[in-house]
Scaffold this motif. Structure first.
Motif, short mmCIF file in Angstrom:
data_model
loop_
_atom_site.label_atom_id
_atom_site.label_comp_id
_atom_site.label_asym_id
_atom_site.label_seq_id
_atom_site.Cartn_x
_atom_site.Cartn_y
_atom_site.Cartn_z
N MET A 66 0.79 -1.18 0.00
CA MET A 66 0.00 0.00 0.00
C MET A 66 0.85 1.26 0.00
O MET A 66 0.50 2.23 -0.63
CB MET A 66 -0.90 0.02 1.23
N ARG A 67 1.91 1.19 0.75
CA ARG A 67 2.76 2.38 0.80
C ARG A 67 3.32 2.71 -0.57
O ARG A 67 3.49 3.87 -0.90
CB ARG A 67 3.90 2.17 1.78
N MET A 68 3.57 1.69 -1.37
CA MET A 68 4.13 1.93 -2.70
C MET A 68 3.17 2.75 -3.55
O MET A 68 3.56 3.72 -4.18
CB MET A 68 4.43 0.60 -3.39
N TYR A 69 1.89 2.37 -3.55
CA TYR A 69 0.92 3.07 -4.37
C TYR A 69 0.71 4.51 -3.89
O TYR A 69 0.62 5.42 -4.69
CB TYR A 69 -0.42 2.33 -4.38
N SER A 70 0.65 4.70 -2.58
CA SER A 70 0.43 6.05 -2.08
C SER A 70 1.64 6.94 -2.32
O SER A 70 1.49 8.10 -2.72
CB SER A 70 0.07 6.01 -0.60
N LEU A 71 2.84 6.40 -2.13
CA LEU A 71 4.05 7.19 -2.37
C LEU A 71 4.22 7.51 -3.84
O LEU A 71 4.54 8.65 -4.21
CB LEU A 71 5.28 6.45 -1.84
N GLU A 72 3.99 6.52 -4.70
CA GLU A 72 4.09 6.77 -6.14
C GLU A 72 3.08 7.81 -6.60
O GLU A 72 3.40 8.70 -7.38
CB GLU A 72 3.87 5.48 -6.93
N GLY A 73 1.85 7.69 -6.12
CA GLY A 73 0.81 8.65 -6.49
C GLY A 73 1.15 10.06 -6.03
O GLY A 73 0.97 11.03 -6.76
N LEU A 74 1.66 10.18 -4.81
CA LEU A 74 2.01 11.48 -4.26
C LEU A 74 3.16 12.12 -5.04
O LEU A 74 3.09 13.28 -5.44
CB LEU A 74 2.40 11.34 -2.79
N PHE A 120 14.85 13.58 -10.53
CA PHE A 120 14.63 13.02 -9.19
C PHE A 120 13.65 11.85 -9.26
O PHE A 120 13.89 10.80 -8.65
CB PHE A 120 14.09 14.10 -8.24
N VAL A 121 12.56 12.00 -10.01
CA VAL A 121 11.58 10.92 -10.17
C VAL A 121 12.24 9.71 -10.83
O VAL A 121 12.00 8.56 -10.43
CB VAL A 121 10.36 11.41 -10.97
N LYS A 122 13.10 9.96 -11.82
CA LYS A 122 13.80 8.86 -12.49
C LYS A 122 14.77 8.17 -11.54
O LYS A 122 14.88 6.94 -11.53
CB LYS A 122 14.55 9.39 -13.72
N GLU A 123 15.48 8.93 -10.73
CA GLU A 123 16.41 8.37 -9.75
C GLU A 123 15.69 7.53 -8.70
O GLU A 123 16.23 6.54 -8.21
CB GLU A 123 17.20 9.48 -9.05
N MET A 124 14.48 7.90 -8.36
CA MET A 124 13.70 7.14 -7.38
C MET A 124 13.11 5.88 -8.01
O MET A 124 12.54 5.06 -7.31
CB MET A 124 12.56 8.01 -6.82
N GLY A 125 13.22 5.72 -9.32
CA GLY A 125 12.71 4.54 -10.00
C GLY A 125 11.23 4.59 -10.24
O GLY A 125 10.57 3.56 -10.33
N MET A 126 10.68 5.79 -10.36
CA MET A 126 9.24 5.95 -10.53
C MET A 126 8.89 6.66 -11.83
O MET A 126 7.87 7.32 -11.92
CB MET A 126 8.67 6.74 -9.35
N GLU A 127 9.73 6.52 -12.84
CA GLU A 127 9.48 7.24 -14.08
C GLU A 127 8.36 6.61 -14.90
O GLU A 127 7.76 7.27 -15.75
CB GLU A 127 10.75 7.35 -14.93
N ASN A 128 8.05 5.35 -14.68
CA ASN A 128 7.03 4.67 -15.47
C ASN A 128 5.75 4.41 -14.68
O ASN A 128 5.02 3.47 -14.97
CB ASN A 128 7.57 3.34 -16.01
N THR A 129 5.48 5.22 -13.69
CA THR A 129 4.28 5.01 -12.88
C THR A 129 3.05 5.48 -13.63
O THR A 129 3.09 6.42 -14.43
CB THR A 129 4.36 5.77 -11.54
N LEU A 176 -3.56 4.07 -12.03
CA LEU A 176 -3.43 2.74 -11.45
C LEU A 176 -3.20 2.82 -9.94
O LEU A 176 -3.77 2.04 -9.18
CB LEU A 176 -2.27 1.99 -12.12
N ASP A 177 -2.40 3.79 -9.52
CA ASP A 177 -2.18 4.00 -8.08
C ASP A 177 -3.48 4.37 -7.38
O ASP A 177 -3.79 3.85 -6.30
CB ASP A 177 -1.14 5.09 -7.85
N ILE A 178 -4.26 5.26 -8.00
CA ILE A 178 -5.53 5.68 -7.40
C ILE A 178 -6.50 4.50 -7.33
O ILE A 178 -7.16 4.29 -6.30
CB ILE A 178 -6.15 6.84 -8.22
#
Length: 98
Positions: free
Chosen positions: A1-9, A37-46, A50-52
């Motif tokens: 769950m934390r993954m989806y909320s963090l990615e969405g935020l 920064f988003v790319k470095e965090m590994g969240m560029e393809n979010t 889907l998170d919502i």
């Protein structure tokens, strides 16, 4: 769950924003480009939607489960009573206490 909320935020706040200004007092600013920064965090393809959907689905699942269990607690049906008796039997014969 934390993954989806963090990615969405992070996606909602940082994705697609313009570069931040680096103060003149600083020698080096690595995260002025928020897309970097988003790319470095590994969240560029979010995928934001889907998170919502995952968060809303989890909310509905937990609410429905809580409603069912509360309703069974107040007026249990035969299946729920059988599960309670089985649980008591296992606890009494295996020596499990709360």
């Amino acid at each position: 769950m934390r993954m989806y909320s963090l990615e969405g935020l992070i996606h909602a706040m940082l994705k697609g924003r313009k570069k931040l200004e680096c103060p003149e007092t600083e020698d080096f600013c690595i995260y002025t480009d928020l897309n970097f920064f988003v790319k470095e965090m590994g969240m560029e393809n979010t995928v934001f939607w889907l998170d919502i959907v995952a968060l809303v689905g989890t909310l509905v699942l937990f609410r429905a489960g809580s409603y069912y269990l509360l309703r069974q607690r107040l007026s249990p049906n035969k299946t729920f009573l059988a599960l309670q008796y089985i649980g008591r039997f296992i606890k009494s014969h295996l020596g499990i206490t709360r």
